[in-house]
Design an enzyme around this catalytic site. Structure first.
Site, PDB file in Angstrom:
ATOM      1  N   TRP A 139       0.802  -1.213   0.000  1.00 23.06           N
ATOM      2  CA  TRP A 139       0.000   0.000   0.000  1.00 23.06           C
ATOM      3  C   TRP A 139       0.845   1.277   0.000  1.00 23.06           C
ATOM      4  O   TRP A 139       1.711   1.431  -0.834  1.00 23.06           O
ATOM      5  CB  TRP A 139      -0.988  -0.051   1.170  1.00 23.06           C
ATOM      6  N   GLU A 193       1.333  -2.928  16.950  1.00 27.04           N
ATOM      7  CA  GLU A 193       2.173  -1.744  16.742  1.00 27.04           C
ATOM      8  C   GLU A 193       1.378  -0.443  16.580  1.00 27.04           C
ATOM      9  O   GLU A 193       1.852   0.497  15.953  1.00 27.04           O
ATOM     10  CB  GLU A 193       3.076  -1.938  15.519  1.00 27.04           C
ATOM     11  N   GLU A 220       1.765  -2.476  21.421  1.00 28.38           N
ATOM     12  CA  GLU A 220       1.501  -3.908  21.552  1.00 28.38           C
ATOM     13  C   GLU A 220       1.819  -4.602  20.232  1.00 28.38           C
ATOM     14  O   GLU A 220       2.428  -4.005  19.351  1.00 28.38           O
ATOM     15  CB  GLU A 220       0.053  -4.161  22.005  1.00 28.38           C
TER      16      GLU A 220
END
Length: 721
Positions: free
Chosen positions: A332, A455, A452
């Site tokens: 992307w 991310e 976490e």
């Protein structure tokens, strides 16, 4: 992407940038060329020689070769190589635009790939076979070009170098019957056998071969392109009738002369001998690891297992042993090569968390040598002076992103203990002490984490805390083996306290998703019964933390901290299945968490981080590897038949050439529409090494009837032996 430029560039013909004749013209016009970008991330092939001396890798995407990595796996240096077919008068078409594109591995025991492209008008067929030379830094493309009409055609090869991870500063030149590109650090050379009959260099979107041929059906021969986004073009001798065969060699090197020597040496050795050597290397590798286990019932499943082991092995850098990248792709927005993402980083980096998953998969598959190289790399190359592991790094260990994720410091400790690496005690001690002493920006104590495992959020996360608890228990075991009894006691006491604090921090008893207690995704304030709100990111919404769930709590079971039949675990399963699971034609899969936004837009166009919060412009799709985690849980629960079904479903999401994706299309648009079949790969990172590792690990787990990855020292401490 580049085909979209052609219509907008028609005016170049009028202004005379592209001559009507094919006379040598000296310097190509149109500098510096169009802005460089990388191809989509849904790769259908990933190959390299097993030999460490050949530090070049290729990928395939759609109907063409996509990124080539050189001199290491953190450095893409070629964007693409495609072919253009023309009759010289009325049409010119790039092979990758054809609708009929097939790709397969030609040998189940190797990473040799074949693409077959058939023209939409059924005028020609192109078969391309890809290998790399085990004795050189060369990618070889063996081509069979067939006319389907009885008329001769012209076949051109077009290579787009983006040397040293930057396509804006390359120069190019014709060198006899070859074409070369060079920047300050690296170079590429393209040759053909039989030799090219005509060559040219040019700038992307202005004077390159794709643009010239599409507009005029002819190739003007430019000798040089001084600096910019340059392309290399050569006309082959193949006409599809009397001359059907040609071999392309894309050589890489520090200088143009080095790259050209590599390509020419490979052409002299010959593609047949090189392919045999290439295949032998991977066949020998597979003979040294475990065979596909009996849990795999079909030939397709066994082939995918072997492809997974090969893909994982190919993901290790040749010059930095143990440095396995997450994926040879740029999904992307990360592929746009805009200033913010230039040079490209992200997935072709080493994440300690992914590396742990890769290493445990390889160890389960019988490659304990690779797992040991991985843990040595983490503690010997990646570990920072204060003891923590970076969020990610280049293969040389230089950190790229710098957020603190405690699971990425804890998992290497777990891996060290699993492999019996008591010799790593100095690094383990530094890592464990970092975990215990870590504080957030406002003094939040460990196991608070800045990010976490997804991310995107800070706070108290069940999956992160699970890894930290397991890491501390494993550190205690390694400390004991090194005579450090006081450290061992300190780590065990901290682990016990963290487990005792875990319910208040992450289990809500008054949340809206169930009347019974369940794990939340994370809390921002270490109070799972508080209605604290936060925005989920990725254009998603703001929610009460008690209403956001994910399946990360399963790490508490997988790592031996909670029993599989714990009532809160069981209820959390019910909550996540209702909230974030979706059943597709290929199987049941899960989103990362409630209302995830990390995925394509509703029309299938790429994810972007720039969309406004609350807009729900992008949708996080389903992650197949989470089905593997569920299968591991079900094995621990004593339900091997369900685990076997998860293994079957996980295997169904691979491409025709056995590359496994990060995500598949889900219940959100455009899923289910033409071109977006639900339960099939989207354009996320593919192949994702973590998915392949999960497949290998679950296959071995199902055969064994237990989760091989669970650290016995942890389960014995908390659950009894």
């Amino acid at each position: 992407m580049r085909k979209l430029m052609f219509g907008a560039l028609a005016g170049l013909l009028v202004t005379g940038l592209i001559p009507a004749t094919a006379v040598a013209q000296g310097e190509a016009p149109g500098a510096p060329g169009a802005h460089p970008s990388w191809l989509p991330a849904n790769k259908t092939g990933f190959g390299t020689a097993h030999d460490r001396s050949s530090n070049v890798w290729f990928t395939l995407q759609g109907g063409q070769m996509s990124e080539v990595y050189y001199p290491d796996l953190s450095t893409p240096s070629v964007r693409s190589m495609n072919f253009v077919v023309t009759d010289g008068r009325s049409f010119a078409v790039a092979d990758y635009t054809a609708k009929s594109q097939q790709v397969r591995r030609t040998d189940d025991d190797s990473l040799t790939y074949e693409q077959t492209i058939t023209d939409d008008q059924h005028r020609w067929r192109l078969r391309k076979t890809y290998v790399t030379d085990p004795a050189a830094t060369t990618v070889l493309v063996d081509v069979d070009f067939q006319s389907l009409t009885g008329r001769p055609y012209q076949l051109y090869a077009v290579a787009d170098p983006d040397l040293t991870n930057d396509g804006s500063d390359d120069s190019a030149a014709r060198k006899g019957d070859a074409v070369t590109a060079q920047d300050a650090t690296n170079a590429a050379a393209l040759t053909a056998k039989p030799a090219f009959t005509k060559t040219s260099v040019g700038y992307a979107g202005a004077s390159d071969g794709n643009t010239q041929l599409t507009k005029t059906f002819k190739l003007a021969q430019y000798d040089t392109a001084a600096k910019g986004n340059v392309l290399l073009t050569g006309q082959t001798s193949a006409d599809g009738l009397r001359n059907r065969h040609v071999t392309l060699a894309l050589g890489m090197g520090a200088k143009a002369a080095d790259a050209l020597r590599s390509a020419q040496a490979s052409q002299r050795r010959g593609v047949r001998d090189i392919t045999r050597a290439y295949d032998r290397g991977w066949e020998q590798y597979l003979r040294g690891v475990s065979k596909p286990p009996s849990s795999l019932k079909t030939d397709a499943e066994r082939d995918l297992y072997k492809a997974s082991m090969l893909t994982l092995a190919a993901s290790e850098d040749k010059h930095h042993p143990g440095a396995f990248i997450a994926s040879p792709s740029m999904p992307w927005r990360f592929g746009n090569n805009d200033p913010e993402w230039s040079p490209s980083g992200t997935y072709h980096l080493v994440w300690p968390r992914d590396l742990y998953q890769i290493a445990t998969g390889l160890a389960a598959g019988g490659d304990t040598g690779a797992a040991n190289r991985a843990v040595t790399y983490m503690f010997g190359t990646q570990q920072q002076p204060d003891g923590h592991m970076p969020q990610n790094s280049r293969v040389d260990g230089v950190p790229y992103w710098t957020s603190i994720q405690l699971d990425e410091t804890a998992f290497p400790i777990v891996l060290a203990q699993q492999l019996g690496r008591n010799d790593l005690w100095p690094g383990v001690r530094k890592a464990a002490d970092f975990i215990l002493g870590y504080q957030g920006p406002n003094g939040q104590p460990s196991p608070y984490t800045q990010q976490e495992r997804w991310e995107e959020q800070d706070g108290w996360s069940p999956s992160t805390i699970a890894s930290v608890i397991a890491g501390l228990v494993c550190a205690a075991d390694i400390a004991s083996h090194n005579g450090a009894a006081a450290d061992a006691a300190r780590y065990l006491a901290a682990a016990d306290k963290m487990k005792a604090d875990l319910p208040k921090q992450t289990i809500t008893t008054n949340g809206p998703l169930s009347k019974a207690p369940y794990f939340v995704r994370l809390t921002k304030d270490a109070n799972a019964n508080a209605g604290t709100t936060y925005n989920l990111g990725n254009s998603s919404v703001t929610m009460d933390q008690r209403a956001v769930t994910d399946a990360g709590f399963l790490d508490l079971v997988r790592l031996g901290i909670y029993r599989a039949d714990d009532p809160v675990i069981r209820n959390s399963i019910r909550v996540t299945d209702k909230d974030i699971a979706f059943t597709t034609p290929t199987g049941q899969f899960w989103h990362r968490y409630t209302k995830d936004g990390y995925g394509e837009q509703a029309d299938g166009s790429p994810w972007d981080y720039t969309f406004p919060a609350e807009s729900r412009t992008t949708f996080g799709r389903l992650w197949p590897l989470l089905a593997g985690e569920r299968g591991e849980y079900e094995l621990t629960l004593g339900d091997p038949s369900s685990a076997a079904r998860r293994l079957r479903d996980l295997g169904r999401v691979s491409s025709s050439a056995e590359t496994m994706p990060e995500q598949v299309w889900d219940e959100n648009p455009p899923s289910g529409q033409t071109g977006f079949p639900t339960g099939t790969p989207n354009t996320s990172a593919t192949p994702l090494a973590w998915t392949h590792a999960q497949y290998v690990r679950l296959a071995q787990d199902v055969k064994a009837g237990s989760v091989l990855e669970t650290p016995k020292v942890v389960s014995c401490h908390f659950l009894g032996c």
